[in-house]
Design an enzyme around this catalytic site. Sequence first.
Site, short mmCIF file in Angstrom:
data_model
loop_
_atom_site.label_atom_id
_atom_site.label_comp_id
_atom_site.label_asym_id
_atom_site.label_seq_id
_atom_site.Cartn_x
_atom_site.Cartn_y
_atom_site.Cartn_z
N HIS A 57 -2.16 1.47 -12.87
CA HIS A 57 -2.58 0.68 -11.80
C HIS A 57 -2.70 1.61 -10.54
CE1 HIS A 57 1.32 0.63 -9.15
NE2 HIS A 57 0.41 0.06 -8.54
N LEU A 94 6.62 1.72 -2.40
CA LEU A 94 5.96 0.70 -3.24
C LEU A 94 6.38 1.75 -4.75
CD1 LEU A 94 2.67 -0.25 -1.65
CD2 LEU A 94 4.76 -1.66 -2.18
N SER A 95 6.00 1.36 -5.70
CA SER A 95 6.07 1.92 -7.03
C SER A 95 5.26 3.06 -7.07
CB SER A 95 5.88 1.04 -8.18
OG SER A 95 4.47 0.53 -8.16
N GLU A 96 4.01 3.12 -6.39
CA GLU A 96 3.19 4.32 -6.29
C GLU A 96 2.24 4.13 -4.99
OE1 GLU A 96 3.97 4.38 -10.79
OE2 GLU A 96 2.90 2.79 -9.65
N THR A 97 1.94 5.48 -4.35
CA THR A 97 1.18 5.46 -3.46
C THR A 97 0.32 6.56 -3.81
OG1 THR A 97 2.81 4.78 -1.84
CG2 THR A 97 0.95 6.04 -1.00
#
Length: 286
Positions: free
Chosen positions: A81, A49-52
């Site tokens: 986000h 994902l774009s961030e974790t």
Amino acid sequence: MLARMVAHRFTQVDVFSAGPLLGNALAVIHDADDLSDEQMAAVARWTNLSETTFLCRPTTPEADYRVRIFTTGGELPFAGHPTLGSAHAWLVGGGTPDIPEVVVQECAAGLVPVSRRERLAFAAPPLRRSGPVSDEVRRHVIAINALDPAEVLDVEWIDNGPGWVGVELRSAAAVLAARPDPTAYAGAKVALLGRYAAGEAEHLGKDVEVRAFYADGRDFGEDPVTGSANAGLAQWLIGAGRLPDTYVAGQGGCVQRDGRIHIERRLADIWVGGDVSTVVTGTIDL
């Protein structure tokens, strides 16, 4: 001998959308103090994902929790986000803030308050870098996004951690017409904003259109909905008197999403809000 696997609570949420699958996904790992930097980076690469994010005990009594934010390419000091999604996951997971109306998040960029009104909203952290870009950067940003120079009103640094450059365009149509060149980005992070005409804005339920592009780690991408970029854009353009104190930004239509970012200036602070929904819960063995 194989290492013993430890189960951690796992939550995947959708941020900046009133319903699932239309916003920006975030994976959250709870009670992550026992994980090493290498393990966190490996999990972020695996979720893809774009961030974790990884929820940890705070290191200061002023904070309710501490968060580590990882992309597939490394750690970020702050991101928008992941801030709202982590606060939502922490609250749903049983977290109780010291101040009922505010969750205080600790991250590498410092303490970030998250208010609990109609929807969660974070106070945008101070910009690390602001002001006009050089002529060379301006020409590069216009070129790599195939922008019509006549449509470009201004280009400035809006860096609150990730390294964003903001571009103000004459219209939302000019934002939607951008055609970024993935081969030319080479680490750039660019956020575009353009306004809708009054009648169109009322019909669509959004005042401006935003798109954000990045080349971080392995791949180029268009971020579905971006809290940090919208925060920087709001700090810049509200501060300059070119956007109102309250507005709604839309983002994600070009990647089949439909995000909504609610911007509000309260006294000296810019607050960035959005709806968050839980989509997946369970455990992850690490």
